[in-house]
Motif scaffolding. Structure first.
Motif, mmCIF file in Angstrom:
data_model
loop_
_atom_site.group_PDB
_atom_site.id
_atom_site.type_symbol
_atom_site.label_atom_id
_atom_site.label_comp_id
_atom_site.label_asym_id
_atom_site.label_seq_id
_atom_site.Cartn_x
_atom_site.Cartn_y
_atom_site.Cartn_z
ATOM 1 N N VAL A 1 38.786 27.797 46.948
ATOM 2 C CA VAL A 1 38.412 27.872 45.536
ATOM 3 C C VAL A 1 39.424 27.072 44.721
ATOM 4 O O VAL A 1 40.618 27.203 44.913
ATOM 5 N N GLN A 2 38.907 26.286 43.820
ATOM 6 C CA GLN A 2 39.777 25.475 42.971
ATOM 7 C C GLN A 2 39.627 25.933 41.522
ATOM 8 O O GLN A 2 38.520 26.206 41.061
ATOM 9 N N VAL A 3 40.764 26.052 40.855
ATOM 10 C CA VAL A 3 40.742 26.341 39.436
ATOM 11 C C VAL A 3 41.508 25.241 38.717
ATOM 12 O O VAL A 3 42.501 24.721 39.234
ATOM 13 N N ASP B 1 44.466 31.990 45.174
ATOM 14 C CA ASP B 1 45.411 30.919 45.476
ATOM 15 C C ASP B 1 45.682 30.234 44.140
ATOM 16 O O ASP B 1 44.789 29.633 43.556
ATOM 17 N N TRP B 2 46.887 30.313 43.672
ATOM 18 C CA TRP B 2 47.192 29.873 42.321
ATOM 19 C C TRP B 2 47.036 28.367 42.156
ATOM 20 O O TRP B 2 47.365 27.592 43.041
ATOM 21 N N GLY B 3 46.541 27.983 40.979
ATOM 22 C CA GLY B 3 46.432 26.581 40.636
ATOM 23 C C GLY B 3 47.741 26.075 40.059
ATOM 24 O O GLY B 3 48.792 26.708 40.209
ATOM 25 N N ALA C 1 43.187 33.460 36.949
ATOM 26 C CA ALA C 1 42.858 34.209 38.151
ATOM 27 C C ALA C 1 41.370 34.520 38.139
ATOM 28 O O ALA C 1 40.861 35.026 37.127
ATOM 29 N N THR C 2 40.701 34.231 39.227
ATOM 30 C CA THR C 2 39.249 34.433 39.266
ATOM 31 C C THR C 2 38.798 35.337 40.404
ATOM 32 O O THR C 2 37.601 35.437 40.678
ATOM 33 N N ASP C 3 39.745 35.992 41.054
ATOM 34 C CA ASP C 3 39.414 36.901 42.149
ATOM 35 C C ASP C 3 40.294 38.133 42.008
ATOM 36 O O ASP C 3 41.178 38.380 42.827
ATOM 37 N N LEU D 1 43.476 28.209 25.783
ATOM 38 C CA LEU D 1 43.527 27.806 27.178
ATOM 39 C C LEU D 1 42.135 27.922 27.791
ATOM 40 O O LEU D 1 41.377 28.841 27.465
ATOM 41 N N SER D 2 41.849 27.002 28.690
ATOM 42 C CA SER D 2 40.571 27.005 29.385
ATOM 43 C C SER D 2 40.796 26.959 30.883
ATOM 44 O O SER D 2 41.763 26.340 31.359
ATOM 45 N N CYS D 3 39.888 27.586 31.613
ATOM 46 C CA CYS D 3 39.960 27.577 33.070
ATOM 47 C C CYS D 3 38.548 27.396 33.605
ATOM 48 O O CYS D 3 37.636 28.120 33.200
ATOM 49 N N THR D 4 38.400 26.454 34.511
ATOM 50 C CA THR D 4 37.123 26.243 35.190
ATOM 51 C C THR D 4 37.343 26.475 36.675
ATOM 52 O O THR D 4 38.278 25.929 37.271
ATOM 53 N N ALA D 5 36.482 27.293 37.261
ATOM 54 C CA ALA D 5 36.635 27.660 38.660
ATOM 55 C C ALA D 5 35.442 27.180 39.469
ATOM 56 O O ALA D 5 34.300 27.240 39.007
#
Length: 121
Positions: free
Chosen positions: A1-3, A110-112, A95-97, A19-23
């Motif tokens: 998984v990529q963030v 897995d941290w970006g 964090a997306t999980d 802040l923005s995050c795309t997963a």
């Protein structure tokens, strides 16, 4: 998984950032998602989390100043930060999980790379 986290920068005290995050994950809408930060010399800490059902929790130090919200169709989560303080300085990670055990939230991510936020005059 990529963030991919974006939106950090240098801001004066009292200023704002979003802040923005795309997963890249297929189960995004099923997971709790949130933001952590790591300030210099400190451990990574949870800033805000939103569950799959939309329940939101904030760290006490940001409550009333930060707003987290998610966009499930686009696999994105945002953090609107207002009234920023020098102590908000740090690297912010998406964090997306996430999951909750008892009263505590955990992340299996897995941290970006994170995005650097610096609050300084």
């Amino acid at each position: 998984v990529q963030v991919v986290e974006t939106g950090g920068g240098l801001v004066q005290p009292g200023g704002s950032l979003r802040l923005s995050c795309t997963a890249s994950r297929n189960d995004f809408r099923k997971n709790a998602v949130g933001w952590y930060r790591q300030s210099p010399g400190k451990q990574r800490e949870l800033v805000a989390v939103v569950s799959s059902g939309g329940i939101i929790e904030y760290a006490g130090v940001v409550k009333g100043r930060f707003t987290i919200y998610r966009d499930n169709p686009n696999n994105q989560v945002y953090l609107q930060m207002n009234s920023l303080r020098p102590e908000d300085t740090g690297v912010y990670y998406c964090a997306t999980d996430m999951y909750r055990a008892g009263e505590t939230w955990y992340s299996d991510d897995d941290w970006g790379q994170g995005t650097q936020v610096t609050v300084s005059s």
